[in-house]
Design an enzyme around this catalytic site. Sequence first.
Site, PDB file in Angstrom:
ATOM      1  N   ASN A 210       0.851  -1.195   0.000  1.00  0.00           N
ATOM      2  CA  ASN A 210       0.000   0.000   0.000  1.00  0.00           C
ATOM      3  C   ASN A 210       0.889   1.248   0.000  1.00  0.00           C
ATOM      4  O   ASN A 210       2.115   1.143  -0.008  1.00  0.00           O
ATOM      5  CB  ASN A 210      -0.956  -0.017   1.199  1.00  0.00           C
ATOM      6  CG  ASN A 210      -0.211  -0.051   2.507  1.00  0.00           C
ATOM      7  OD1 ASN A 210       0.481   0.891   2.863  1.00  0.00           O
ATOM      8  ND2 ASN A 210      -0.326  -1.169   3.224  1.00  0.00           N
ATOM      9  N   ASP A 279      -4.190  -6.679   5.327  1.00  0.00           N
ATOM     10  CA  ASP A 279      -5.107  -7.585   6.030  1.00  0.00           C
ATOM     11  C   ASP A 279      -4.995  -9.007   5.488  1.00  0.00           C
ATOM     12  O   ASP A 279      -5.324  -9.962   6.173  1.00  0.00           O
ATOM     13  CB  ASP A 279      -6.546  -7.074   5.875  1.00  0.00           C
ATOM     14  CG  ASP A 279      -6.744  -5.784   6.662  1.00  0.00           C
ATOM     15  OD1 ASP A 279      -6.255  -5.725   7.808  1.00  0.00           O
ATOM     16  OD2 ASP A 279      -7.354  -4.837   6.132  1.00  0.00           O
ATOM     17  N   LYS A 289       9.277 -16.084 -10.903  1.00  0.00           N
ATOM     18  CA  LYS A 289       8.437 -15.016 -11.439  1.00  0.00           C
ATOM     19  C   LYS A 289       7.300 -15.624 -12.276  1.00  0.00           C
ATOM     20  O   LYS A 289       7.552 -16.485 -13.130  1.00  0.00           O
ATOM     21  CB  LYS A 289       9.303 -14.085 -12.299  1.00  0.00           C
ATOM     22  CG  LYS A 289       8.567 -12.878 -12.770  1.00  0.00           C
ATOM     23  CD  LYS A 289       9.473 -11.965 -13.579  1.00  0.00           C
ATOM     24  CE  LYS A 289       8.621 -10.923 -14.270  1.00  0.00           C
ATOM     25  NZ  LYS A 289       9.297 -10.285 -15.363  1.00  0.00           N
ATOM     26  N   PRO A 305      -2.607 -12.111  10.593  1.00  0.00           N
ATOM     27  CA  PRO A 305      -2.963 -11.855  11.991  1.00  0.00           C
ATOM     28  C   PRO A 305      -3.092 -10.362  12.225  1.00  0.00           C
ATOM     29  O   PRO A 305      -2.397  -9.578  11.573  1.00  0.00           O
ATOM     30  CB  PRO A 305      -1.780 -12.424  12.777  1.00  0.00           C
ATOM     31  CG  PRO A 305      -0.650 -12.463  11.817  1.00  0.00           C
ATOM     32  CD  PRO A 305      -1.241 -12.623  10.444  1.00  0.00           C
ATOM     33  N   ASP A 306      -3.969  -9.965  13.146  1.00  0.00           N
ATOM     34  CA  ASP A 306      -4.078  -8.543  13.500  1.00  0.00           C
ATOM     35  C   ASP A 306      -3.111  -8.263  14.640  1.00  0.00           C
ATOM     36  O   ASP A 306      -3.318  -8.709  15.776  1.00  0.00           O
ATOM     37  CB  ASP A 306      -5.522  -8.199  13.886  1.00  0.00           C
ATOM     38  CG  ASP A 306      -5.712  -6.684  13.974  1.00  0.00           C
ATOM     39  OD1 ASP A 306      -4.931  -6.033  14.703  1.00  0.00           O
ATOM     40  OD2 ASP A 306      -6.605  -6.165  13.299  1.00  0.00           O
ATOM     41  N   ILE A 307      -2.049  -7.528  14.338  1.00  0.00           N
ATOM     42  CA  ILE A 307      -0.964  -7.308  15.312  1.00  0.00           C
ATOM     43  C   ILE A 307      -1.489  -6.518  16.504  1.00  0.00           C
ATOM     44  O   ILE A 307      -1.262  -6.862  17.669  1.00  0.00           O
ATOM     45  CB  ILE A 307       0.201  -6.552  14.638  1.00  0.00           C
ATOM     46  CG1 ILE A 307       0.690  -7.330  13.420  1.00  0.00           C
ATOM     47  CG2 ILE A 307       1.337  -6.300  15.626  1.00  0.00           C
ATOM     48  CD1 ILE A 307       1.607  -6.556  12.489  1.00  0.00           C
ATOM     49  N   PHE A 323      -3.994   3.225  15.089  1.00  0.00           N
ATOM     50  CA  PHE A 323      -4.305   4.276  14.131  1.00  0.00           C
ATOM     51  C   PHE A 323      -5.445   3.757  13.265  1.00  0.00           C
ATOM     52  O   PHE A 323      -5.569   2.542  13.062  1.00  0.00           O
ATOM     53  CB  PHE A 323      -3.096   4.590  13.242  1.00  0.00           C
ATOM     54  CG  PHE A 323      -2.283   5.756  13.755  1.00  0.00           C
ATOM     55  CD1 PHE A 323      -1.578   5.658  14.939  1.00  0.00           C
ATOM     56  CD2 PHE A 323      -2.229   6.952  13.047  1.00  0.00           C
ATOM     57  CE1 PHE A 323      -0.831   6.729  15.421  1.00  0.00           C
ATOM     58  CE2 PHE A 323      -1.486   8.033  13.504  1.00  0.00           C
ATOM     59  CZ  PHE A 323      -0.794   7.923  14.700  1.00  0.00           C
ATOM     60  N   LYS A 337     -13.351   0.490  15.885  1.00  0.00           N
ATOM     61  CA  LYS A 337     -12.073  -0.254  15.976  1.00  0.00           C
ATOM     62  C   LYS A 337     -11.528  -0.212  17.398  1.00  0.00           C
ATOM     63  O   LYS A 337     -10.977  -1.195  17.901  1.00  0.00           O
ATOM     64  CB  LYS A 337     -11.040   0.320  15.001  1.00  0.00           C
ATOM     65  CG  LYS A 337     -11.338  -0.069  13.568  1.00  0.00           C
ATOM     66  CD  LYS A 337     -10.346   0.502  12.568  1.00  0.00           C
ATOM     67  CE  LYS A 337     -10.852   0.203  11.158  1.00  0.00           C
ATOM     68  NZ  LYS A 337     -10.192   0.956  10.127  1.00  0.00           N
ATOM     69  N   LYS A 341     -11.107  -3.799  19.103  1.00  0.00           N
ATOM     70  CA  LYS A 341      -9.748  -4.262  19.400  1.00  0.00           C
ATOM     71  C   LYS A 341      -9.366  -3.981  20.850  1.00  0.00           C
ATOM     72  O   LYS A 341      -8.249  -4.271  21.265  1.00  0.00           O
ATOM     73  CB  LYS A 341      -8.739  -3.604  18.449  1.00  0.00           C
ATOM     74  CG  LYS A 341      -9.026  -3.923  16.968  1.00  0.00           C
ATOM     75  CD  LYS A 341      -7.887  -3.534  16.047  1.00  0.00           C
ATOM     76  CE  LYS A 341      -8.276  -3.749  14.586  1.00  0.00           C
ATOM     77  NZ  LYS A 341      -7.170  -3.623  13.650  1.00  0.00           N
TER      78      LYS A 341
HETATM   79  O1  PMT Z   1       2.975   6.153   6.404  1.00  0.00           O
HETATM   80  P1  PMT Z   1       2.330   7.463   5.981  1.00  0.00           P
HETATM   81  O2  PMT Z   1       2.429   7.685   4.491  1.00  0.00           O
HETATM   82  O3  PMT Z   1       2.840   8.618   6.779  1.00  0.00           O
HETATM   83  O4  PMT Z   1       0.750   7.329   6.271  1.00  0.00           O
HETATM   84  C1  PMT Z   1       0.303   7.235   7.583  1.00  0.00           C
HETATM   85  C2  PMT Z   1      -0.894   6.295   7.718  1.00  0.00           C
HETATM   86  C3  PMT Z   1      -2.076   6.873   6.948  1.00  0.00           C
HETATM   87  C4  PMT Z   1      -0.568   4.898   7.169  1.00  0.00           C
HETATM   88  C5  PMT Z   1      -1.169   6.190   9.247  1.00  0.00           C
HETATM   89  O5  PMT Z   1      -1.462   7.478   9.762  1.00  0.00           O
HETATM   90  C6  PMT Z   1      -2.339   5.261   9.544  1.00  0.00           C
HETATM   91  O6  PMT Z   1      -3.496   5.646   9.525  1.00  0.00           O
HETATM   92  N1  PMT Z   1      -2.022   3.958   9.856  1.00  0.00           N
HETATM   93  C7  PMT Z   1      -3.011   2.929  10.055  1.00  0.00           C
HETATM   94  C8  PMT Z   1      -3.518   2.510   8.717  1.00  0.00           C
HETATM   95  C9  PMT Z   1      -4.398   1.290   8.767  1.00  0.00           C
HETATM   96  O7  PMT Z   1      -4.012   0.292   8.265  1.00  0.00           O
HETATM   97  O8  PMT Z   1      -5.488   1.404   9.430  1.00  0.00           O
HETATM   98  P2  PMT Z   1      -6.504   0.132   9.605  1.00  0.00           P
HETATM   99  O9  PMT Z   1      -7.789   0.793   9.855  1.00  0.00           O
HETATM  100  O10 PMT Z   1      -6.399  -0.812   8.485  1.00  0.00           O
HETATM  101  O11 PMT Z   1      -5.952  -0.601  10.902  1.00  0.00           O
HETATM  102  C10 PMT Z   1      -6.284  -0.152  12.204  1.00  0.00           C
HETATM  103  C11 PMT Z   1      -5.132  -0.431  13.140  1.00  0.00           C
HETATM  104  O12 PMT Z   1      -4.880  -1.849  13.209  1.00  0.00           O
HETATM  105  C12 PMT Z   1      -3.814   0.210  12.774  1.00  0.00           C
HETATM  106  O13 PMT Z   1      -3.219   0.658  13.974  1.00  0.00           O
HETATM  107  C13 PMT Z   1      -3.000  -0.927  12.153  1.00  0.00           C
HETATM  108  O14 PMT Z   1      -1.600  -0.761  12.376  1.00  0.00           O
HETATM  109  C14 PMT Z   1      -3.531  -2.126  12.924  1.00  0.00           C
HETATM  110  N2  PMT Z   1      -3.492  -3.393  12.180  1.00  0.00           N
HETATM  111  C15 PMT Z   1      -4.290  -3.579  11.092  1.00  0.00           C
HETATM  112  C16 PMT Z   1      -4.276  -4.792  10.457  1.00  0.00           C
HETATM  113  C17 PMT Z   1      -3.424  -5.821  10.931  1.00  0.00           C
HETATM  114  N3  PMT Z   1      -3.379  -7.001  10.326  1.00  0.00           N
HETATM  115  N4  PMT Z   1      -2.654  -5.605  11.999  1.00  0.00           N
HETATM  116  C18 PMT Z   1      -2.662  -4.398  12.627  1.00  0.00           C
HETATM  117  O15 PMT Z   1      -1.941  -4.205  13.611  1.00  0.00           O
END
Ligand code: PMT
Length: 410
Positions: A210, A279, A289, A305-307, A323, A337, A341
Site C-alpha cells: 500500500n 489484512d 516469477k 494476523p491482527d498485530i 491508528f 475499531k 480491538k
Molecule cells: O505512512 P504514511 O504515508 O505517513 O501514512 C500514515 C498512515 C495513513 C498509514 C497512518 O497514519 C495510519 O493511519 N495507519 C493505520 C492505517 C491502517 O491500516 O489502518 P486500519 O484501519 O487498516 O488498521 C487499524 C489499526 O490496526 C492500525 O493501527 C493498524 O496498524 C492495525 N493493524 C491492522 C491490520 C493488521 N493485520 N494488523 C494491525 O496491527
Amino acid sequence: MVTLTNKRVLLGVSGGIAAYKSADLVRRLRDAGAEVRVVMTRSATEFITPLTMQAVSGHPVYQELLDTDAEAGMGHIDLARWSDLVLVAPASANFIARLTQGRADDLLSAVCLATAAPVAVAPAMNQQMWSNAATQENLATLRKRGVHVFGPGEGSQACGDIGLGRMFEPTQLVELATELFKSRGLDGLTVVVTAGPTWEAIDPVRAITNKSSGKMGYAVAVAAIEAGANVILIAGPTALPDPERVTAIHVTSAQEMYDTVHAHIGAADIFIGVAAVADYRVAAPQSNKIKKNAERMTLELIRNPDILESVAKLARRPFTVGFAAETDDVVANARAKLEKKNLDLIAANRVGLPGSGFESDENQLTLIERERVIELPAGNKRTLARALIHHIAEAIHAGHRIKNPRQAHR
Ligand code: PMT
C-alpha cells in the site's frame, strides 16, 4: 543529548539592531541539525539584508504576505505547517505588541497566528522599552498563551544604556530551542512503534502492498525519543533513514511484523500501531516469477494476523494505541475499531484527501478514547506526533488505561 536534527525551525527576524546576530543564529541552528527558513519583517531588512539571510540559510527569504508568487510557492499557511518551531529573534517591542494583539497584517505575524507549532520570542530592545508596563503586560499575556520567552539578557546596549533588553546570544537560543523538544513525559519507558506498509509477496518481484510512506510512524518514534522513551521501531519497507537513537528493525511482511512485535512486546510499556498492515497475504507465493501466459489469473488470499488486536489481548498488555485510516465517518469507524480491538486510544486520520493521510507530510488527526474525542489542529506529521505522544504521556500519568497489568508489575 537531544539536538535539533530533523527539526524545521522558522526563524522570524523583526526590526532591531540585534538582527545582525540572526545570521549567526541561522548558522548555529543549522550546526545543531535544524533545517532553517527565514521570514523577515520589512523593518528587519533595514538592519540586515535578505541576501545575507538567504546565503546563510540556503533558502529564499520570505517577506511578503500578499505576494502571489510567494503564496503560490510557500505561503503563510504552508510555512506555518512546515514549522516545528517558530523562533522570532530578535523580537522587537513592536513585534511583541503585534503578536499579543493577534495581528495578521504581515507575513511573520500571520505565520505565528496560523501555526500549531510552538512559538518562541527572543526580545531585544532598549532597557526602558523592556521595563515599560505595556511590554511587560504583553509578555505576560503571551506567556499565558504558551508562547516561550527566551531572555532578554542584561548588559550594555547599542543605544549606550545599560540594563535588561539585550537579545540572548545565538548559542543560548539554540540551547533553549533544543530544550523545547525534550518533553520528558515518557522518561524511562519503552515504546514499540510499527510504521510503514507491509509487503505481501506474490512472486519474487511482485507484491500486495500500500501507499504508506512511514512518515507518520517515524514521526511518532522520534516524538517518543524526544519525550525520553526507549523506542523500538518496527518498520515495513520505506525509503526513510532510521531516526537517531531509535532501535529500528526492518521487516517485510505482516507475519514478520507480527513475529517481531511479539519478540519485543514483553519490554514495552506502550505499543503504537501506525503501520498500514495488509489484512491479507497470498496463500501460495511463487518462488519463480509468474509468466503472463494466461488471460486471467486468480490469487487466493488468506487473512493476516491482527498485530494490534493481538497486543491488546496480552495478559500483561502495554498501553495500546492504534491508528485508523478512514475515508468516511472517521470518528464512528475509528471508535468501532477502538472497541472491537479493546484499545486505550485510537488516532483516526482521514485518507484520500490532499494534505492528509498516506504519503503526505501533513495530516489531520482525531484522538478517540472511550470517554472523549480530541480534534488536533491540522499540521505536519512531526507536530501531530508530538501532540499524540504528549497526550499518551498525560493519559499514562493520570492512570487512564482500561487495563494496567504491566503498571502493576513495575
Ligand atoms: O505512512 P504514511 O504515508 O505517513 O501514512 C500514515 C498512515 C495513513 C498509514 C497512518 O497514519 C495510519 O493511519 N495507519 C493505520 C492505517 C491502517 O491500516 O489502518 P486500519 O484501519 O487498516 O488498521 C487499524 C489499526 O490496526 C492500525 O493501527 C493498524 O496498524 C492495525 N493493524 C491492522 C491490520 C493488521 N493485520 N494488523 C494491525 O496491527
